[in-house]
Enzyme design. Sequence first.
Site, PDB file in Angstrom:
ATOM      1  N   ASP A 191       0.850  -1.182   0.000  1.00 28.93           N
ATOM      2  CA  ASP A 191       0.000   0.000   0.000  1.00 28.93           C
ATOM      3  C   ASP A 191       0.889   1.238   0.000  1.00 28.93           C
ATOM      4  OD1 ASP A 191      -2.834   1.038   2.110  1.00 28.93           O
ATOM      5  OD2 ASP A 191      -1.866   1.971   0.381  1.00 28.93           O
ATOM      6  N   ASN A 246      -0.288   4.307  -0.206  1.00 31.50           N
ATOM      7  CA  ASN A 246      -1.041   5.429   0.401  1.00 31.50           C
ATOM      8  C   ASN A 246      -0.784   6.757  -0.318  1.00 31.50           C
ATOM      9  OD1 ASN A 246      -1.097   3.637   3.214  1.00 31.50           O
ATOM     10  ND2 ASN A 246      -2.867   4.917   2.840  1.00 31.50           N
ATOM     11  N   GLU A 306      -1.587  -0.908  -3.874  1.00 27.98           N
ATOM     12  CA  GLU A 306      -2.698  -0.040  -3.463  1.00 27.98           C
ATOM     13  C   GLU A 306      -2.306   1.432  -3.499  1.00 27.98           C
ATOM     14  OE1 GLU A 306      -4.622  -1.701  -0.052  1.00 27.98           O
ATOM     15  OE2 GLU A 306      -5.238   0.266   0.672  1.00 27.98           O
ATOM     16  N   GLU A 331     -10.589   3.063  -0.911  1.00 31.40           N
ATOM     17  CA  GLU A 331     -10.824   3.501   0.469  1.00 31.40           C
ATOM     18  C   GLU A 331     -11.157   4.988   0.560  1.00 31.40           C
ATOM     19  OE1 GLU A 331      -6.694   2.527   1.764  1.00 31.40           O
ATOM     20  OE2 GLU A 331      -6.798   4.462   2.782  1.00 31.40           O
ATOM     21  N   HIS A 340     -12.339  -1.631   3.410  1.00 33.94           N
ATOM     22  CA  HIS A 340     -11.319  -0.843   4.109  1.00 33.94           C
ATOM     23  C   HIS A 340     -11.876  -0.568   5.496  1.00 33.94           C
ATOM     24  CE1 HIS A 340      -9.360   3.063   5.313  1.00 33.94           C
ATOM     25  NE2 HIS A 340      -8.320   2.285   5.080  1.00 33.94           N
ATOM     26  N   GLU A 396     -10.134  -6.874   5.127  1.00 31.99           N
ATOM     27  CA  GLU A 396      -8.986  -6.236   5.765  1.00 31.99           C
ATOM     28  C   GLU A 396      -9.131  -6.401   7.270  1.00 31.99           C
ATOM     29  OE1 GLU A 396      -8.510  -1.900   5.775  1.00 31.99           O
ATOM     30  OE2 GLU A 396      -6.351  -2.191   5.765  1.00 31.99           O
TER      31      GLU A 396
HETATM   32  C1  SMN Z   1      -4.809   2.979   6.022  1.00 27.05           C
HETATM   33  C2  SMN Z   1      -5.449   4.204   5.880  1.00 27.05           C
HETATM   34  C3  SMN Z   1      -5.648   5.010   7.016  1.00 27.05           C
HETATM   35  C4  SMN Z   1      -5.189   4.584   8.263  1.00 27.05           C
HETATM   36  C5  SMN Z   1      -4.536   3.368   8.371  1.00 27.05           C
HETATM   37  C6  SMN Z   1      -4.353   2.553   7.247  1.00 27.05           C
HETATM   38  C7  SMN Z   1      -4.523   2.157   4.791  1.00 27.05           C
HETATM   39  C8  SMN Z   1      -5.320   0.900   4.641  1.00 27.05           C
HETATM   40  O1  SMN Z   1      -4.619   2.937   3.609  1.00 27.05           O
HETATM   41  O2  SMN Z   1      -5.484   0.468   3.487  1.00 27.05           O
HETATM   42  O3  SMN Z   1      -5.740   0.325   5.667  1.00 27.05           O
HETATM   43 MG    MG Z   2      -4.901   1.705   1.970  1.00 24.52          MG
END
Ligand code: SMN
Ligand code: MG
Length: 335
Positions: free
Chosen positions: A167, A169, A193, A219, A269, A289
């Site tokens: 990920d 982000n 991701e 997400e 998510h 998840e």
């Molecule tokens: C995520 C987003 C925000 C806080 C923690 C983790 C991450 C996920 O993008 O896919 O869980």
């Molecule tokens: Mg994510």
Amino acid sequence: MSAAPLVLFDVETSSGVVGRSYIFTYTPVVLVAAARLASDVSAALAGKSLAPVAINQALRRQFVLLGTTGLLDMVIAGIDMALGDASAKAAGLPLVALLGGEPRELQAYASFGMDGQDHAVLAAQGAAERHFQAIKIKIGYPTFAEDLAVIRAVRAALPTECALMVDYNQALSVTEAIRRCHALDDEGLAWIEEPVRCDDLAGHARVAEAIKTPVQLGENAWGPQGIQEMLQKRASDLAMPDLMKVGGVTGWQGAAAICEAQRVLISNHFYQETSAHLLSLSPVAHYLEYFGIADAVLRDPVVAVNGRVKPSGAPGCGIEWNEAAVERFQASGAA
Ligand code: SMN
Ligand code: MG
């Protein structure tokens, strides 16, 4: 991100049923404002019948001139999830059964942060010991060499058959994302991701077009229309709606129908408690998840058994508070 600011919702019905939900506000800066907004929006619902879809539509109509993207959508989703919980409890059924489905054992992935190579390896080893068959780590280190080193160290710590997702982000430019993701194409990743900014769907489409590894997105998609737009623009090979941003149970059902129609595998998510019920309904369910963002205040956190999760069999979604913990974590000044 060192804390999980949550607004908790309790919707009490005249028959004594209490529907519960929570929303994650990402930053404590908006926590009190979101809680106050939730109280103000909810106040107008007193006395209305327990009709989550109708209430969701009425709230969207009420705010059509203002627009709801952001805190309002988050609050409307929180209300929608709590009403879904209340509806299932009132029927004496788990949410999945109320919606006509049967609980399924969903394949879960243990989701971790961006902790550096040593912590990532320890987390992977711990997940493997708990028999997870999939794990996700965050990458996007300053250099690609660091990304690759973490991926290979984690891969070496996992059983061969364990799936590995990464990920970014939203960390990369499109050019850098194409360069790094192309170089990762032979690492056997289950998905990559959010390589670029979540609102750059054209950029994601360029990355998805340039690489073999599936791109994962969703997400940060607001409402079913956000999922529709993402797929229409070929920005992603997979979808992972966030139950809050997609619009609660009502919004999720719209997004899941879009994914089913387009045969796109759907994951969640966060919001694992309610997402487990909703993924059980979907013929294109992919992964759950496993990231217990609210576990600290839940009476019965979701438990993964051999890397799989089933929705709670109790009436509702499985969300009840650990009241002592709620007391302890109560933010000062929260509504
Ligand atoms: C995520 C987003 C925000 C806080 C923690 C983790 C991450 C996920 O993008 O896919 O869980
Ligand atoms: Mg994510």
